[in-house]
Structure formats: structure tokens, C-alpha cells
Design a protein around this motif. Sequence first.
Motif, PDB file in Angstrom:
ATOM      1  N   ILE A 142      39.177 -27.371  28.194  1.00 31.17           N
ATOM      2  CA  ILE A 142      38.181 -28.827  27.505  1.00 31.17           C
ATOM      3  C   ILE A 142      39.352 -29.587  26.877  1.00 31.17           C
ATOM      4  O   ILE A 142      38.948 -30.731  26.575  1.00 31.17           O
ATOM      5  CB  ILE A 142      37.459 -28.234  26.923  1.00 31.17           C
ATOM      6  N   TYR A 201      39.410 -33.232  26.584  1.00 32.60           N
ATOM      7  CA  TYR A 201      38.943 -34.360  25.624  1.00 32.60           C
ATOM      8  C   TYR A 201      40.423 -35.972  25.361  1.00 32.60           C
ATOM      9  O   TYR A 201      39.699 -36.953  25.379  1.00 32.60           O
ATOM     10  CB  TYR A 201      39.301 -33.870  24.680  1.00 32.60           C
ATOM     11  N   TRP A 221      40.553 -28.681  19.969  1.00 27.49           N
ATOM     12  CA  TRP A 221      38.924 -28.321  19.709  1.00 27.49           C
ATOM     13  C   TRP A 221      38.596 -27.269  19.388  1.00 27.49           C
ATOM     14  O   TRP A 221      39.790 -26.473  20.467  1.00 27.49           O
ATOM     15  CB  TRP A 221      38.349 -28.328  21.301  1.00 27.49           C
ATOM     16  N   LEU A 261      31.919 -34.959  23.819  1.00 27.09           N
ATOM     17  CA  LEU A 261      33.072 -34.847  23.661  1.00 27.09           C
ATOM     18  C   LEU A 261      33.625 -36.107  23.090  1.00 27.09           C
ATOM     19  O   LEU A 261      34.095 -36.390  21.522  1.00 27.09           O
ATOM     20  CB  LEU A 261      34.310 -35.595  24.766  1.00 27.09           C
ATOM     21  N   GLY A 310      34.094 -35.470  18.445  1.00 32.21           N
ATOM     22  CA  GLY A 310      35.635 -35.061  18.802  1.00 32.21           C
ATOM     23  C   GLY A 310      35.807 -36.174  17.041  1.00 32.21           C
ATOM     24  O   GLY A 310      35.174 -38.428  17.517  1.00 32.21           O
ATOM     25  N   TYR A 353      33.559 -26.651  19.469  1.00 30.88           N
ATOM     26  CA  TYR A 353      32.007 -26.915  20.109  1.00 30.88           C
ATOM     27  C   TYR A 353      31.548 -25.133  20.297  1.00 30.88           C
ATOM     28  O   TYR A 353      32.039 -24.459  20.458  1.00 30.88           O
ATOM     29  CB  TYR A 353      33.368 -27.044  21.600  1.00 30.88           C
TER      30      TYR A 353
END
Length: 500
Positions: free
Chosen positions: A43, A47, A320, A353, A357, A365
Motif C-alpha cells: 500500500i 500511496y 502508513w 489514501l 493521508g 490504516y
Amino acid sequence: MFLRLRSSIVNQMNYLTKVNAVSHNEKHYLTTPIFYVNAGPHIGHLYSAVLADCLCRYKRLRGFKSKFSTGTDEHGLKIQQAAADAGKDPLVFCTEVSESFKDLFKTFNISYTDYVRTTEERHLRAVSHFWKILFDKGFIYKGSYEGWYSIPDESFLTESQITSSHDKNGNPIKVSLESGHQVEWMKEENYMFRLSEFRISLIHWLQEHPRVIQPERFHHIVLRWLEEDLPDLSVSRQRSRLNWGIEVPGDPEQTIYVWLDALINYLTVAGYPEEHADWSGVTYHVVGKDILKFHAIYWPAFLIASGLPLPQAIYVHSHWTANGLKMSKSLGNVVNPHEKSQRFTVDGLRYFLLRQGVPDTDCDYYDDKIVKLLNSELADSLGGLLKPLHRLEAINQCVRLTNGFVQRHAPWKLNRNDEHDLRCVFGILLQPVIPVLADRLLDRLSVESSERTWDDLAFLRKYKGGYCPFEGRALGPDTGVLFCRLDRLEAMKTSMKKII
């Protein structure tokens, strides 16, 4: 919701573009890092790609001619070792992993214009040419180097960059302060880049361009690094130890250092060495904070030495975590984007995201968090825009969605065309963030593809006495619910199982 949504999008765009601070340029060259293929995508890679994709789509929305590159970094000792462990030829191994990144980007609608691999012939030519330029100018020399070396990071470290620790058996070891990886003392003859000569130039560049590294705190971090002396940088490895890489021109016993090799990908895509002038001067990099030093110190120094333009901006994002813990294979908590997209949809995960973010700090997450966000903002609020509402209900909906905006613009005076107009604006603004859902929204509102640019944005045109092109226009085909509500209880159960 709209004010929160609009604020989030605007914050992301301001972070990425600083529109008011950067003069409009017809061309815009945006890059992600090229991703290392020692393992498949997660992930964090997504991102980086989604941030860059959002910015690229936004620039296209505003009429820029945009080049957008991504790709894979396929040389180096870690790749050589990973391929050997898998019992595969290095190129076969790299191709398989590189294809998994391509597949991820295709799934998530990453609209890159160029996908580069460092094993390509065009890249080999660019790297060899760049090396010769630096060598001919006297910025690369051969010498003996010894120091602490991190194999996972593939870099030498100074005494100030390491600390004492213990391995799993309690034995004393030295580790990198930045990555935590173990280092070992190494001595070898290789080629060095005169990085020490560029410290003052780099400081001046950063001081004269205080917004070139964003967010601001990363700009200050780089300046603090430059307060210390910069040692010359080892830019090759002995081929007897590292054969999976580009050979040093004129010296078959040496392999070009993977980070010098990798960074040149940005020039490869621009057309270097033949035709690159149109793009090399309008470059914007999106990078993770873990590779900031390579992009904010090494890369600009290489460019200054070669006489090429420096980046217009370096956009840095943080990492993350998963349920408060750093993601790692050993913990089994690495978030698989493909798996999550099956449940939350592609646009749902993109939206999460970008909405959650925070570039200058790590973000956490967990499934319940994404369910609550998507139910509130995509299923309820955005989805509510397409419900066949009575006029007074639409006014109340606007009141709930737009809060202070509603109070300023008296929505009770809106007519149905104004409502339609406002929804079209939402759809156009959301295109860089959730392209599939935005298209469905605009299709339902009968907005033609030629009417979906930045120039078509105008709030409440009819209310302000202007021409509303949507007046009298019939709605498009009903495509059903825009975004289905998610089961929060299921998400909580999934999270608890992983914790247990």
C-alpha cells in the motif's frame, strides 16, 4: 461533507502544487520513485502512485501538457540476492515483479505516460552517457574507500549515521540510525563522486527556493543534514561482488552504484541524452521520506555537476502503519492493495489514501477507519447527490453538505438548474481523486467529456445571472447507487482477528 471533502482535496493540491506560488507552465513532468523489485507492491507503493496520479490528473484538468512516469528499479545487490534465493535468472525475476507493479497501477487507474525499467537498453545508454559526462568533468575519480556499509540500503554510512545495537542472539552489532539495518565494515577500491564540492551549492539552492521541498519540515531536515560536511560518495561496486548492474564505462571490473543508476531514470524518460530539454526543466518528484536524502542531496548534486536543470519541486510523503504498528512481513500486517480493493473498491481505496493521508506525518490504516470514512463521505454524502430529491429536500441536503458555504450563498434561492450545476462542479473536482465514480456522476448528470475541464468550473452560474449550459438538459441513464454502504461490523471482526 462537501466542505470537508473540498478542504481535503484543496489541501492535497496545495501540498502538491502550491498553485499560487508557481507560475503556470504549459508542460509539467511528474515522477514517482521507481520501485525496487526485491519484493512485490504494497500500500505504500500505491500511496506514492495515487498521490502522483491525482496531481497529474489535476494538471491535465487545468490544461497542462503533462508527462507522468513511474517504473521499477531492477539492479543492485538485493535484487541479485533475491533472484538467487528464488532460483531464478535476475532478469526473469525482475520482469515478474515489475509486471506485478504494472498490474497494480492498471487496477488503480494510475494514468502514467511512461513506465521505465532500469534493465532497458534506453536506460543503459542514458546512464553510460551521464557517467561519462561526470567523469570527463573530473567529478568522478577512482579511489580506495572503507567504512560502514549497509547491504539492504546499499550505501556507505558515516560514524554519525550508525549506532550500537544487538542481534537476535544478543551479539553486539552496528546498525543504521535511519533504517535500523545492520552494517558491516567494508574496504574496497571503487569510483567516488566529489559530493563534498556541492554542499554550499545545495545550501544556496534550498535557501533561494524555500518551497522546493514540501512539506516544509522536510526542507528543514535537508538543511540540517547539510550543516555537516558531505563526504564524497562511492558510486561503484566491485563487479566480483555485484555483477547485476550496469558496467562502468571503460572498466569491466566495476558496476555502477544502484542509486546513481536509478536516479537517472528521470532523464531516461525525458529523452536523455538526445532530446530532453523540453522536459528536464519542468520536473516534479513525488517520493517517500525514506529516500529523501537520495533525491534532495545526491540527485541535485549529480544534476549540478552535469550542468542540467534542478527539479522544480520534491514532494515528500510519510508512511502508513497498520493498527499502530510498522508494516512488516514478519508481523503479517502488510496491507495488500489488491485484496482491499476487492472489498472497498478501487476508487474507495484511492479516496481513503488521499483523504486520510497526511504528507508530513505517518498515518495509520485499519479497516474500520476506512469503512466509516467511505460510508459517511462516499455512500451517504456524495451518493446522496444523485438521489431524486424534492426541491426543499435538495436545499436541506446542500445545507448539510456545505455548512458555511450554504450560509454565505443562501441556497434557498437556488433553482433546480443551480442544483444540477453544483453537482457537476463536485464531479469535475473529484476526477483526479476518484476518476471512475466521478465519471459515473458526470455521466448521470449528462456532462459531456468536453465539459469536464477546469475551465468548465463555475459555481451557481444561473444564480449569478450567467448562462447555465445544463438548463433543460435531461439526466443521463440511471446507473444505480453511486457507492454502496460497507459493513462496519465485518471490518471490526477482521481487524480483531489480525490483532489476536
